[in-house]
Every structure is written in structure tokens, then in C-alpha cells.
Design a protein around this motif. Sequence first.
Motif, short mmCIF file in Angstrom:
data_model
loop_
_atom_site.label_atom_id
_atom_site.label_comp_id
_atom_site.label_asym_id
_atom_site.label_seq_id
_atom_site.Cartn_x
_atom_site.Cartn_y
_atom_site.Cartn_z
N THR A 75 0.83 -1.21 0.00
CA THR A 75 0.00 0.00 0.00
C THR A 75 0.86 1.25 0.00
O THR A 75 0.63 2.19 -0.78
N GLU A 76 1.86 1.29 0.88
CA GLU A 76 2.76 2.44 0.88
C GLU A 76 3.50 2.54 -0.45
O GLU A 76 3.66 3.64 -1.01
N ALA A 77 3.95 1.40 -0.96
CA ALA A 77 4.68 1.40 -2.23
C ALA A 77 3.82 1.93 -3.36
O ALA A 77 4.30 2.68 -4.22
N ALA A 78 2.53 1.57 -3.37
CA ALA A 78 1.62 2.06 -4.41
C ALA A 78 1.44 3.57 -4.30
O ALA A 78 1.39 4.27 -5.32
N ASN A 79 1.34 4.07 -3.09
CA ASN A 79 1.25 5.52 -2.88
C ASN A 79 2.51 6.23 -3.38
O ASN A 79 2.43 7.25 -4.08
N ALA A 214 7.94 -3.88 -0.95
CA ALA A 214 8.94 -3.33 -1.87
C ALA A 214 8.29 -2.57 -3.01
O ALA A 214 7.18 -2.88 -3.45
N LEU A 215 9.02 -1.56 -3.47
CA LEU A 215 8.70 -0.80 -4.67
C LEU A 215 9.78 -1.07 -5.69
O LEU A 215 10.97 -0.93 -5.39
N TYR A 216 9.38 -1.46 -6.90
CA TYR A 216 10.30 -1.70 -8.00
C TYR A 216 10.22 -0.55 -9.00
O TYR A 216 9.13 -0.18 -9.43
N LEU A 217 11.38 0.01 -9.34
CA LEU A 217 11.48 1.04 -10.37
C LEU A 217 12.46 0.56 -11.43
O LEU A 217 13.63 0.31 -11.12
N ASN A 218 12.00 0.43 -12.65
CA ASN A 218 12.78 -0.14 -13.75
C ASN A 218 13.88 0.84 -14.19
O ASN A 218 13.59 1.87 -14.80
N LYS A 219 15.12 0.52 -13.86
CA LYS A 219 16.24 1.39 -14.22
C LYS A 219 16.52 1.38 -15.72
O LYS A 219 16.95 2.40 -16.29
N SER A 220 16.27 0.26 -16.38
CA SER A 220 16.50 0.18 -17.83
C SER A 220 15.61 1.16 -18.58
O SER A 220 15.98 1.65 -19.65
N ASN A 221 14.42 1.42 -18.02
CA ASN A 221 13.48 2.35 -18.64
C ASN A 221 13.60 3.76 -18.08
O ASN A 221 12.76 4.62 -18.35
N ASN A 222 14.66 3.97 -17.27
CA ASN A 222 14.93 5.30 -16.69
C ASN A 222 13.76 5.85 -15.90
O ASN A 222 13.44 7.04 -15.98
N ILE A 223 13.12 4.98 -15.12
CA ILE A 223 11.97 5.41 -14.32
C ILE A 223 12.45 6.03 -13.02
O ILE A 223 13.28 5.45 -12.30
N SER A 224 11.94 7.20 -12.72
CA SER A 224 12.21 7.83 -11.44
C SER A 224 10.93 8.51 -10.97
O SER A 224 10.00 8.73 -11.76
N ILE A 225 10.87 8.81 -9.69
CA ILE A 225 9.66 9.40 -9.13
C ILE A 225 10.01 10.60 -8.26
O ILE A 225 11.12 10.70 -7.74
N HIS A 234 17.74 7.57 3.67
CA HIS A 234 17.56 6.12 3.62
C HIS A 234 16.92 5.72 2.29
O HIS A 234 16.10 6.46 1.74
N GLU A 235 17.27 4.54 1.80
CA GLU A 235 16.74 4.05 0.53
C GLU A 235 16.84 5.10 -0.57
O GLU A 235 15.89 5.37 -1.30
N LYS A 236 18.01 5.70 -0.65
CA LYS A 236 18.32 6.72 -1.66
C LYS A 236 17.33 7.90 -1.60
O LYS A 236 17.09 8.58 -2.59
N GLY A 237 16.76 8.11 -0.43
CA GLY A 237 15.85 9.23 -0.24
C GLY A 237 14.43 8.96 -0.69
O GLY A 237 13.54 9.77 -0.44
N THR A 238 14.19 7.82 -1.34
CA THR A 238 12.84 7.52 -1.83
C THR A 238 11.90 7.24 -0.68
O THR A 238 10.73 7.62 -0.69
N ARG A 239 12.42 6.55 0.34
CA ARG A 239 11.58 6.18 1.47
C ARG A 239 12.40 6.37 2.75
O ARG A 239 12.98 5.42 3.28
N PRO A 240 12.51 7.61 3.26
CA PRO A 240 13.33 7.87 4.43
C PRO A 240 12.75 7.25 5.70
O PRO A 240 11.55 6.99 5.78
#
Length: 384
Positions: A75-79, A214-225, A234-240
Motif C-alpha cells: 500500500t505504501e509502495a503504491a502511494n 517493496a517498490l520496484y522502479l525499472n532502471k533500464s526504462n529510466n523510471i524515477s519518481i 535512507h533508501e536513496k531518499g525515496t523512502r526515508p
Amino acid sequence: MSLTEKIYLDYNATTPADPKVVEAMLPYFTEYFGNASSDHSFGWYADDAVETAREQVARLVSCRPTELTFTSGATEAANLALFGFCRKNRGKGNHIISCKTEHKAVLDTLEALESDGFEVTYLDVDRQGNIDLGELQEVIKSSTILVSLMLANNETGLIHPLKTITEIAHSQNVAVMSDITQAVGKIPVDLQNLGIDMAVFSSHKLYGPKGVGALYLNKSNNISIDKHLFGGKHEKGTRPGTLNVPGIVGFGEACSIAQTSLEENHQKLTTLQNLLEQELLTIEGATINCQNEERLPNTTNVSFKGVDGSKLLRYLNNLAVSRGSACTSNQVNPSHVLKAMGVEDEMALASLRISTGQNTSPEQIEKAVFEIKKAVNQLKSITV
């Protein structure tokens, strides 16, 4: 009757933690209790455990460890994914495509995005829960930035053709997010092969601990949020926030176990599903929803004609089954999934989701069907 004497058939809601998972977690509550962000040996040891778990989770879903961010659950990952991606790409458009049978974790987040100025198209489904791929192609427009469709439905077990959906979306330069929560650990999930851009899933659906996902972000497709949580890197700032090291270790162990036992469990669950549905269909007026579609091997959704659904669960107090998803099952309302499929309210209310797991036995299935038959017959006699 104690809980140990009751029959648990609600594995889509949650699963018991595997004893090996609990064993792997225990040292990280006491002996190896360090903060994974601390710059000393206690912290380094915890951080190593987190990265080992990240590798274990990545192997199960066939992605790179660096593409995973640990969260408190799907749920948090979807948000994080929906808000983060849509707001980052608002300059490209404000249109999102989803489906009426998605989980509430996605639907409620989309509703919040609508109040923030985004436009959402909710695809219809047929009587078997399938979307029309032609309709998907038709509703994509120049302002469309995202398609959000789950891999496997949590109530019916229906599996969407996600790879084909992704190909359609990508042909129009539209990204794809998927809730893969119910599929992971039950069927092979290969994120690289599916080609999707973002995915979310939880530990507690595959015999891991609650409170981690977990949240998956496809690096090959250059996905960022865009990041909208703050308070650390923490977690590269995505989820402190301080990492739940014991939970993450348990998540990794659960994924490792799931990977080694996937084929064996699939065969067992398929056998149990066949037995269950053969027996259920001997009940007059019983219908298995999505029966002839590709489904999860552990999920059966059955509706009973001529039964007062508001009373059905109360007649099944020896069984743990559900009326729908765990987030809405306490409400005596027809399932939004079944209603979207065209099931009438009366039948939708008189429906059960039965989901089996690794601890389910054929004997439990036989006992459960006996209880269901008895309850259905009692309720029918009341209404006659």
C-alpha cells in the motif's frame, strides 16, 4: 473452539510467517540490532543483512537489487509510485488508465490523484474479469502518462496479460505500474520479461513478516519518481526512515524459500483448487467466478444463488474465509470486483473468497466444503 481447531482458508489476506523466516529474523532484534545507517560495525552488519535481503527479493522477481526500495508494504509502495510518478510527469500529461477491479490500495490512491487534478479512466471488465485490450488502446491519448493494472486479482485470482498490456502502453510511450502482490510467490514473476516500469508487493503474502514490502522502479526504462517523504537519505531518499532490519531480513528469507519451492507449491495448490471446486460445484446454485480463465492456483471465488449473503459468514464460524479483500471484508457490501464483472448484488453478497496455502491439506478442504454445504442449505431453508 480454539483457533488451532479452525480451518484457515484466507491466505490471500495474510500468511503465517514460515518458521525459517522467524528464525532468520530473531538475531536482528537482539544480537545484531544495529541501525543500518549507523557508521560503525553494528550498523555495517545490519546494512549487509539488508543488502543480502535485497538480493534475495530481486532474485525471486527477476530484477536488479538496486531497482528495489523497501517500504512498509504494498500500500505504501503504491502511494509512493502513483503520487511520485504522476507528479513528476505532470508536465507530460495528467491522464491515468486503470481498471474497476483493482485493489483499494490503488483505487483510493487514484481517487486522491483525481482530487489533485488528474484524470483517471477506469476500464470495464467482462463477466470473467478480463479487460478489453482494444478498449485499452482506444482510451490512450496524448495526455496519458500511466497505465496501472494488477498482475493477479486478489479476489478472483484472475491473471491479466500484463506483458501484452505493457507492449500496448509502451507503443504509445505510456508507462506501466502493476500491483503484483498476490502473484509473487505463487506463480513465476519475471519483471524483466514483463517489461513493466513500476511494481509493488508485500512480504506477508508469501510467509514473511507483516510491515515490509517493496517498490520496484525499472532502471533500464529510466523510471524515477518525485519524492514526497522527507527525513533522511535512507533508501536513496525515496523512502526515508530507519529501516526495519528484522522485517527486511524476514522478507528476504521468505523470498528465498518461495523461489526454491515455487514449482512444488504450485502443483500442490492446483491439486487442492481442483478438489475444492469439484466439491463446491456439487452445491446447487454454486458458480465459480472466472472458472475457465487463467488464475492463481490457490484462489477460488464462489457465489451461491438464493442465499442470504449477509448471514453466510456467520454460519461459517469454524472457517476463515472472506467475502472479498481483507481491507473491505468487515463491511457487508457487495464486492466491487464482482459488481464490476456484472454479478448481481444478491449473488455478490453471497460469495466467498477461499484462498489456500502451504499448510492447507485435502482433509481441510473436505471439512470446509462440508461446512459450506451445511451453511448454504440452512440459509436456503430459511428463505424458502
